[in-house]
Design an enzyme around this catalytic site. Structure first.
Site, short mmCIF file in Angstrom:
data_model
loop_
_atom_site.label_atom_id
_atom_site.label_comp_id
_atom_site.label_asym_id
_atom_site.label_seq_id
_atom_site.Cartn_x
_atom_site.Cartn_y
_atom_site.Cartn_z
N LYS A 261 0.84 -1.21 0.00
CA LYS A 261 0.00 0.00 0.00
C LYS A 261 0.87 1.24 0.00
O LYS A 261 2.01 1.23 0.47
CB LYS A 261 -0.95 0.03 1.20
CG LYS A 261 -0.29 0.15 2.58
CD LYS A 261 -0.07 1.58 3.06
CE LYS A 261 0.70 1.63 4.37
NZ LYS A 261 1.75 2.58 4.44
N ASP B 189 -2.82 -1.60 9.43
CA ASP B 189 -2.91 -1.61 7.97
C ASP B 189 -3.45 -2.93 7.41
O ASP B 189 -3.59 -3.07 6.20
CB ASP B 189 -1.52 -1.39 7.34
CG ASP B 189 -0.97 0.00 7.62
OD1 ASP B 189 -1.77 0.93 7.85
OD2 ASP B 189 0.26 0.16 7.60
O1 C5P Z 1 -0.77 -1.32 13.99
P1 C5P Z 1 0.64 -1.68 13.75
O2 C5P Z 1 1.07 -2.89 14.54
O3 C5P Z 1 1.01 -1.79 12.32
O4 C5P Z 1 1.48 -0.46 14.31
C1 C5P Z 1 2.86 -0.57 14.51
C2 C5P Z 1 3.28 0.55 15.44
O5 C5P Z 1 3.14 1.81 14.79
C3 C5P Z 1 2.44 0.67 16.70
O6 C5P Z 1 2.92 -0.16 17.72
C4 C5P Z 1 2.61 2.14 17.06
O7 C5P Z 1 3.85 2.36 17.69
C5 C5P Z 1 2.67 2.80 15.70
N1 C5P Z 1 1.38 3.32 15.23
C6 C5P Z 1 0.84 4.43 15.82
N2 C5P Z 1 -0.36 4.92 15.39
C7 C5P Z 1 -1.01 4.34 14.36
C8 C5P Z 1 -0.47 3.20 13.72
C9 C5P Z 1 0.74 2.71 14.19
O8 C5P Z 1 1.42 5.01 16.76
N3 C5P Z 1 -2.16 4.84 13.95
#
Ligand code: C5P
Length: 314
Positions: free
Chosen positions: A17, A150
């Site tokens: 993406k 995502d």
């Molecule tokens: O959701 P995901 O595991 O992909 O996110 C990885 C990291 O990115 C999270 O642990 C967080 O530190 C950060 N993140 C965030 N805010 C978001 C998406 C991700 O702070 N909206």
């Protein structure tokens, strides 16, 4: 009645993406950030091969297109594919059915293109088919939301707005086909580190609201003809200052692409991939050739979007 034969193996591919717009708002009590983003799925795919394992084990191996191991992807229980398979298994009440997963990785690791999320989405679809658990899209999206911000988008694909922490996706009109050059680095950038750096840079600044520009949404919902102009005037990725602080050479790469004639140059997600919008495919090919000669660019990909989300291909 005819018995349904058990499947032995399933193959699913899921797209990378890009974020045509990424507005990052306030930090939430759970540590995530409020997002308003416009996602687009592009034609760079990881493929997950899922093979039934009668022993009940859930395992994963990962290799690149040359068959070589991929650095930076765990193969233990922390791997997103293993977590996805175990989550689906627990949700459906299966206990004894296992799966041997193999990921063919083409999406750069920790590149800002959501490769891990694509793998998780592909695994959900693959295991649902392999184990014949028959979940509908809503149920799969519910599991996807628990795996990462995502992951739901990787299931849906196309062009979507993303709100919440990015996991609440709403399909939008596809818009015109766009061709980008993605300049990648073999040294990934950690997404949590990038968000933490953003918090540090913002300091005590008043909490912001993340919103998508009306002009961008109007252009998409009209006949799409004005989308590129709207992108040129509203382009934004709020993670840019943080990624540039962590990887100082990125600013220079963005400038070089703009000087080489890219219509738009922007960071992909949390980087370090940088995206350059081409006027068309041949213009993008010329841009790619120029960028490939740079010492700070390890690879280039021509990316065209939008494309559908995760799909069974075997
Ligand atoms: O959701 P995901 O595991 O992909 O996110 C990885 C990291 O990115 C999270 O642990 C967080 O530190 C950060 N993140 C965030 N805010 C978001 C998406 C991700 O702070 N909206």
């Amino acid at each position: 009645m005819r018995a349904v034969a058990a499947l032995r193996a399933v193959k699913v591919r899921a797209p990378a993406k890009i974020n045509l717009h990424l507005a990052v708002g306030a930090t939430r009590p759970d540590g995530f950030h409020q997002l308003a983003t416009l996602y687009q799925a592009v034609d760079l795919y990881d493929t997950v091969h899922a093979r039934r394992d009668g022993s009940g084990a859930v395992t994963v191996t990962v290799a690149d297109a040359a068959g070589d191991p991929v650095l930076g992807v765990p193969s233990d229980g922390s791997n997103l594919c293993v977590r996805a398979a175990l989550l689906l298994r627990a949700h459906t009440g299966l206990t004894t059915t296992g799966v041997a997963l193999h990921v063919l990785k083409r999406i750069p690791v920790a590149g800002g293109l959501a490769g891990g999320s694509a793998d998780a989405a592909a695994t959900l679809l693959a295991c649902d088919a392999l184990w014949r658990t028959g979940l509908d899209l809503e149920a799969l999206l519910g599991l996807a939301r628990r795996l990462g911000s995502d992951v739901p988008f990787a299931l849906v694909g196309g062009t979507c707005t993303g709100t919440g922490r990015g996991e609440l996706v709403t399909a939008q009109p596809a818009g015109p086909r766009l061709t980008w050059v993605a300049a990648t680095s073999s040294r990934g950038l950690s997404t949590p580190r990038c968000y933490a750096e953003l918090d540090r840079l913002r300091g005590r600044e008043r909490a912001r609201v993340a919103e998508l520009p009306t002009a961008l949404l109007d252009a998409l919902r009209g006949d799409g003809a004005g989308l590129v102009d709207a992108l040129l005037t509203t382009a934004r990725n709020d993670l840019t200052p943080a990624a540039m602080a962590l990887r100082p050479g990125l600013g220079e790469l963005v400038r070089a692409g703009a000087q080489a004639g890219a219509r738009l140059a922007m960071l992909a997600g949390s980087g370090p991939t940088v995206l350059f919008l081409g006027a068309d495919r041949s213009h993008a090919s010329r841009l790619a050739a120029q960028l490939l000669g740079r010492i700070d660019v390890d690879g280039v990909h021509l990316l065209t979007g939008p494309v559908p989300g995760a799909q069974r291909v075997g």
